[in-house]
Write a protein that holds these residues in place. Structure first.
Motif, PDB file in Angstrom:
ATOM      1  N   MET A 342       0.728  -1.293   0.087  1.00  0.00           N
ATOM      2  CA  MET A 342       0.049  -0.103  -0.228  1.00  0.00           C
ATOM      3  C   MET A 342       0.746   1.298  -0.048  1.00  0.00           C
ATOM      4  SD  MET A 342      -3.160  -0.437  -0.299  1.00  0.00           S
ATOM      5  CE  MET A 342      -3.647   1.112   0.234  1.00  0.00           C
ATOM      6  N   THR A 343       2.218   1.006   0.145  1.00  0.00           N
ATOM      7  CA  THR A 343       2.962   2.370   0.370  1.00  0.00           C
ATOM      8  C   THR A 343       3.471   3.058  -0.877  1.00  0.00           C
ATOM      9  OG1 THR A 343       4.874   1.160   0.195  1.00  0.00           O
ATOM     10  CG2 THR A 343       3.796   1.492   2.560  1.00  0.00           C
ATOM     11  N   ASP A 344       3.665   4.181  -0.884  1.00  0.00           N
ATOM     12  CA  ASP A 344       4.096   4.928  -1.980  1.00  0.00           C
ATOM     13  C   ASP A 344       5.788   4.662  -2.292  1.00  0.00           C
ATOM     14  OD1 ASP A 344       4.023   7.545  -4.056  1.00  0.00           O
ATOM     15  OD2 ASP A 344       5.568   7.925  -2.435  1.00  0.00           O
ATOM     16  N   LYS A 353      -1.111   0.888  -9.998  1.00  0.00           N
ATOM     17  CA  LYS A 353      -1.753   2.021 -10.651  1.00  0.00           C
ATOM     18  C   LYS A 353      -1.571   2.044 -12.241  1.00  0.00           C
ATOM     19  CE  LYS A 353       0.242   4.997  -7.398  1.00  0.00           C
ATOM     20  NZ  LYS A 353       0.313   6.437  -6.609  1.00  0.00           N
TER      21      LYS A 353
ATOM     22  N   ILE B 202       4.010   7.412   6.970  1.00  0.00           N
ATOM     23  CA  ILE B 202       4.291   6.560   5.645  1.00  0.00           C
ATOM     24  C   ILE B 202       3.033   6.997   4.725  1.00  0.00           C
ATOM     25  CG2 ILE B 202       3.667   4.334   4.974  1.00  0.00           C
ATOM     26  CD1 ILE B 202       4.128   3.106   7.555  1.00  0.00           C
ATOM     27  N   ILE B 203       3.482   7.376   3.475  1.00  0.00           N
ATOM     28  CA  ILE B 203       2.539   7.890   2.415  1.00  0.00           C
ATOM     29  C   ILE B 203       2.098   6.775   1.581  1.00  0.00           C
ATOM     30  CG2 ILE B 203       2.169   9.436   0.232  1.00  0.00           C
ATOM     31  CD1 ILE B 203       3.059  10.750   2.863  1.00  0.00           C
ATOM     32  N   VAL B 204       0.812   6.620   1.419  1.00  0.00           N
ATOM     33  CA  VAL B 204       0.333   5.432   0.791  1.00  0.00           C
ATOM     34  C   VAL B 204       0.107   5.774  -0.676  1.00  0.00           C
ATOM     35  CG1 VAL B 204      -0.685   4.309   2.979  1.00  0.00           C
ATOM     36  CG2 VAL B 204      -2.035   6.086   1.609  1.00  0.00           C
ATOM     37  N   LEU B 205      -0.429   4.598  -1.368  1.00  0.00           N
ATOM     38  CA  LEU B 205      -0.727   4.780  -2.725  1.00  0.00           C
ATOM     39  C   LEU B 205      -1.468   6.058  -3.520  1.00  0.00           C
ATOM     40  CD1 LEU B 205      -2.039   1.130  -3.756  1.00  0.00           C
ATOM     41  CD2 LEU B 205       0.370   2.136  -4.011  1.00  0.00           C
ATOM     42  N   ASP B 206      -2.533   6.290  -2.835  1.00  0.00           N
ATOM     43  CA  ASP B 206      -2.927   7.724  -3.303  1.00  0.00           C
ATOM     44  C   ASP B 206      -2.410   8.894  -2.942  1.00  0.00           C
ATOM     45  OD1 ASP B 206      -3.783   7.557  -0.839  1.00  0.00           O
ATOM     46  OD2 ASP B 206      -5.930   8.104  -1.064  1.00  0.00           O
TER      47      ASP B 206
END
Lengths: 376, 395
Positions: A342-344, A353, B202-206
């Motif tokens: 889930m992390t960037d 994505k 923690i930065i997530v997908l969006d």
């Protein structure tokens, strides 16, 4: 029957793969896609020097004389690197349209520029009301003197901010969704009357909403015969679909490998999670989906030169299969990576994505299922 | 058996509905719809409005500040909140830590913490997961060593939701390494202002900053902050996990999301007609709606059991599994519905800037990406299936 690559094709793959490994790692992708201008003009020049931009273009015009297989090879590697450079719009759509349907003068003018990395194109085809129907157009091109005048709004033009030249579809006659009366034009983005709003996309690219207000286009920029552009556009889009399917395959391969690797190292309950049968079977299904996608992307690529019906069926079949497979592989890669997925920070989510958005591009599963069924 | 609500219950529904209509700020409603609650105030404004009305903690016993509602009233309240698109009340204080405190805490702890949870003065976060202890929570390693009337805590928690706003964290820590994993865990309440605590985003997908890593470096925690007995924390944690699960089905919110999906499908055009008039898309919506109906009645059966005083059993894992699968399916269908306008990254638009594309498309791709978390958090859906296999089917 022979599925082997020629020596030149293998060399091409190796050189693209090596080049991207050296110059396009994941951290670079993130950094570049989040800052202005959002892509790497410098690397575009290097692509040209490596021969990538001309790989599928005729030798007479500065290309290497390859075709769809070369495009497939390049795009699969682009997929693995998450590359955002507008290869498909410029080389596959622009190059394809011009190579097949351009006048001698247009080919002389544009193809060497494409192969040499001296032009960057964006394909302005979608409209807010049109969804995936390439003929559903409210943008008009009215005859004016020897040329045309364009009016309308094009939605989500990928690579719009970077392009110097727009490939624009517009209606010269007929009703809003008629097959006849569609034309395609090359439009200088600096023309008077063009305004654009640029924005980043959720998958690390950039796009634009572009409005045309009485934009004058010279006669020399119309591709093909007036009002008979739809079949040309459909063929170009089918080639683009094959290319993006290869890109999706590249993404899936990375996710497949990363997930299996992670499951071997991540321990819970005292064992690597890859020891749990439920996850093993899930990863086998990811593997099957990926391999089937490799196959159908190849099929779509090899059938691009067949009859119109065969070509369309193959492109739609690939788009349907890869739309579904991409969703499954992407979602499960995230799931099996757990919170990390889930992390960037981790690359996994970024491939997920990109795969998600590739399903939308040029029509999603439902659209192509319907198109296939209508042709079958 | 009877499906209808009594006149008193209908009157209660009207009371809730008009209260929300009169008190929910418009600005907040828009933010909920777009999924961009971000500041502490965004979350707390509605919390405080409900607190003043005495409705912030529907499930709490009256003696601790709950409204004393029946299970049916709580169900109606949830439906009305979902229908009106109110912000969710964050579960960490009200639904998780609060019930642990009033069930297992000392009198002093109840007096100290419960009123501040209700009022929103204290923002709580949950210190459970660790980098090495996710699905296998009991393997957690954050260590608490007794030193006089304190514990000294060292270690790391992760995936800590909204810890950047938190005043307190409830933590599972290891106090005994010599026994079976589950038997050496203690439940501690830790003031986030204590020296030695570091919060890292923690930065997530969006692109959202929703979760954090929380580091503990020789953090001194008074022994009086321990819930119940030392080394009995796993019991309290399991209690809390059941509590976390009962609200997780999200039926009312999913109903609302399907309603919004239908509105989108009415607005989106395909071949010159609304998307909702195409068989393939309408069937997908119908399938999801049917799934949701089954889940609604599964939840009602669970609630009925609860209203007879029985605790929800391990079968409540169904609620987590199906609830999150349906939530995720709705986000998938919404993404499909909006076509190319899934592409624009909503985070790039300023507050006073028009979004690109129709309003209803804004942020939907991000929401789809973000909701992949639902089958991972709160015990992944694989873990939930394992619970059913073991505890229900006896496999």
């Amino acid at each position: 029957m022979d599925f082997s690559y020629t020596e030149e094709q293998t060399l091409l793959r190796n050189s693209v793969a090596r080049f991207l490994a050296d110059h396009y790692d994941f951290e670079t992708f993130k950094r570049v896609s989040r800052a202005e201008p959002g892509w790497r003009p410098d690397i575009w020049k290097q692509f040209a020097e490596l021969g990538l931009l001309g790989a599928s273009l005729p030798e007479d015009f500065g290309g290497l004389g390859g075709g769809p297989i070369e495009t497939m090879i390049v795009m699969e590697e682009f997929g693995k690197a998450l590359a955002v450079e507008p290869y498909v719009a410029t080389v596959v759509i622009g190059g394809g349209l011009l190579r097949r349907s351009g006048s001698d003068a247009q080919r002389q003018e544009w193809l060497p520029k494409i192969a040499g990395g001296e032009t960057v194109m964006a394909f302005a085809f979608a409209e807010p009301q049109g969804r995936y129907d390439l003929a559903d157009l409210t943008t008009t091109a009215k005859k004016s003197g020897a040329g045309h005048v364009l009016n309308g709004h094009k939605a989500v033009v990928l690579g719009g901010p970077w392009a110097d030249t727009l490939i624009v579809t517009a209606r010269v006659g007929g009703g809003q969704r008629d097959a006849n009366g569609v034309s395609v034009f090359l439009v200088d983005k600096k023309s008077d009357g063009i305004s654009a709003r640029h924005y980043p996309t959720v998958d690390g690219q950039h796009a634009s909403e572009i409005t045309f207000e009485n934009v004058e286009v010279p006669a020399s920029n119309l591709i093909g015969a007036e009002g008979e552009g739809l079949p040309l556009i459909e063929q170009a889009v089918d080639e683009a679909i094959a290319a993006h399917c290869a890109e999706a395959v590249g993404c899936m391969r990375v996710l497949q490998d990363a997930t299996v690797e992670y499951s071997k190292t991540r321990k819970q309950f005292g064992v690597p999670i890859g020891k749990f049968q439920v996850l093993q079977h899930r990863m086998v299904d990811m593997f099957i989906n990926t391999e089937q996608s490799v196959s159908i992307a190849l099929m779509a690529t090899l059938k691009l030169g067949e009859s119109e019906t065969e070509r369309k069926k193959a492109a739609s079949a690939a788009k349907v299969h890869i739309g579904r497979a991409g969703r499954f592989v992407g979602q499960q890669a995230v799931q099996i990576h757990g919170g990390m997925g889930m992390t960037d920070e981790l690359n996994v989510g970024h491939y997920f994505k990109r795969l998600t958005m590739l399903d939308t591009l040029y029509g999603n599963v439902d659209h192509h299922l319907k198109r296939y069924a209508a042709l079958a | 058996m009877d499906l209808s609500f009594s006149p008193e219950e209908e009157a209660f529904r009207q009371e809730v509905r008009s209260f929300i209509r009169d008190n929910l700020p418009d600005k907040l409603k828009g933010k909920v719809r777009r999924g961009d609650l971000e500041t502490k105030d965004d979350y707390l404004t509605w919390h405080k409005i409900l607190y003043r009305q005495g409705w912030v903690a529907p499930a709490w016993p009256k003696q601790y500040g709950g409204p004393g509602w029946t299970v049916t009233q709580r169900y109606i309240f949830n439906e009305e909140c979902a229908e009106a698109e109110t912000p969710m009340i964050l579960p960490f204080g009200v639904a998780m830590c609060g019930p642990v405190i009033y069930t297992f805490g000392s009198e002093a702890q109840k007096q100290k913490y419960l009123p501040r949870i209700l009022s929103g003065e204290d923002w709580w976060c949950q210190g459970y997961s660790e980098p090495g202890a996710g699905s296998d929570l009991a393997s957690l390693k954050t260590r608490a060593v007794r030193d006089g009337d304190h514990y000294i805590v060292n270690g790391q928690k992760t995936w800590t939701t909204l810890a950047q706003f938190a005043d307190w964290i409830f933590c599972l820590v290891r106090t005994d390494t010599s026994v079976k994993q589950q038997e050496g865990i203690t439940f501690l309440l830790i003031d986030m202002k204590t020296p030695g605590i570091t919060v890292k985003p923690i930065i997530v997908l969006d692109g959202a900053h929703e979760v954090n890593e929380v580091f503990f470096d020789n953090v001194k925690v008074p022994v009086e902050n321990r819930i119940g007995e030392e080394n009995k924390g796993w019991t309290y944690a399991k209690f809390l996990l059941v509590h976390e699960r009962s609200g997780i089905a999200g039926v009312a919110r999913s109903k609302k999301a399907i309603e919004r999906l239908k509105q989108i499908a009415e607005a989106e055009m395909i071949d010159g007609k609304p998307l909702i008039e195409t068989d393939e898309f309408t069937r997908k919506i119908a399938e999801t709606e049917i799934d949701l109906s089954a889940l609604e009645f599964t939840e009602l059966r669970t609630l009925a059991k609860e209203s007879r005083g029985q605790m929800a059993g391990p079968e409540s894992s169904i609620l987590k599994i199906k609830g999150t699968e349906i939530q995720q399916r709705i986000t998938e269908l919404t993404l499909e519905a909006i076509g190319y306008y899934a592409y624009p990254d909503a985070r790039s638009f300023g507050d006073n800037e028009y979004p690109v594309g129709p309003d209803y498309a804004v942020g939907q791709a991000g929401h789809y990406f973000n909701m992949r978390k639902a089958s991972i958090y709160g015990g992944s859906n694989e873990i939930q299936r394992g619970i059913i296999a073991k505890a229900v089917l006896g496999l």
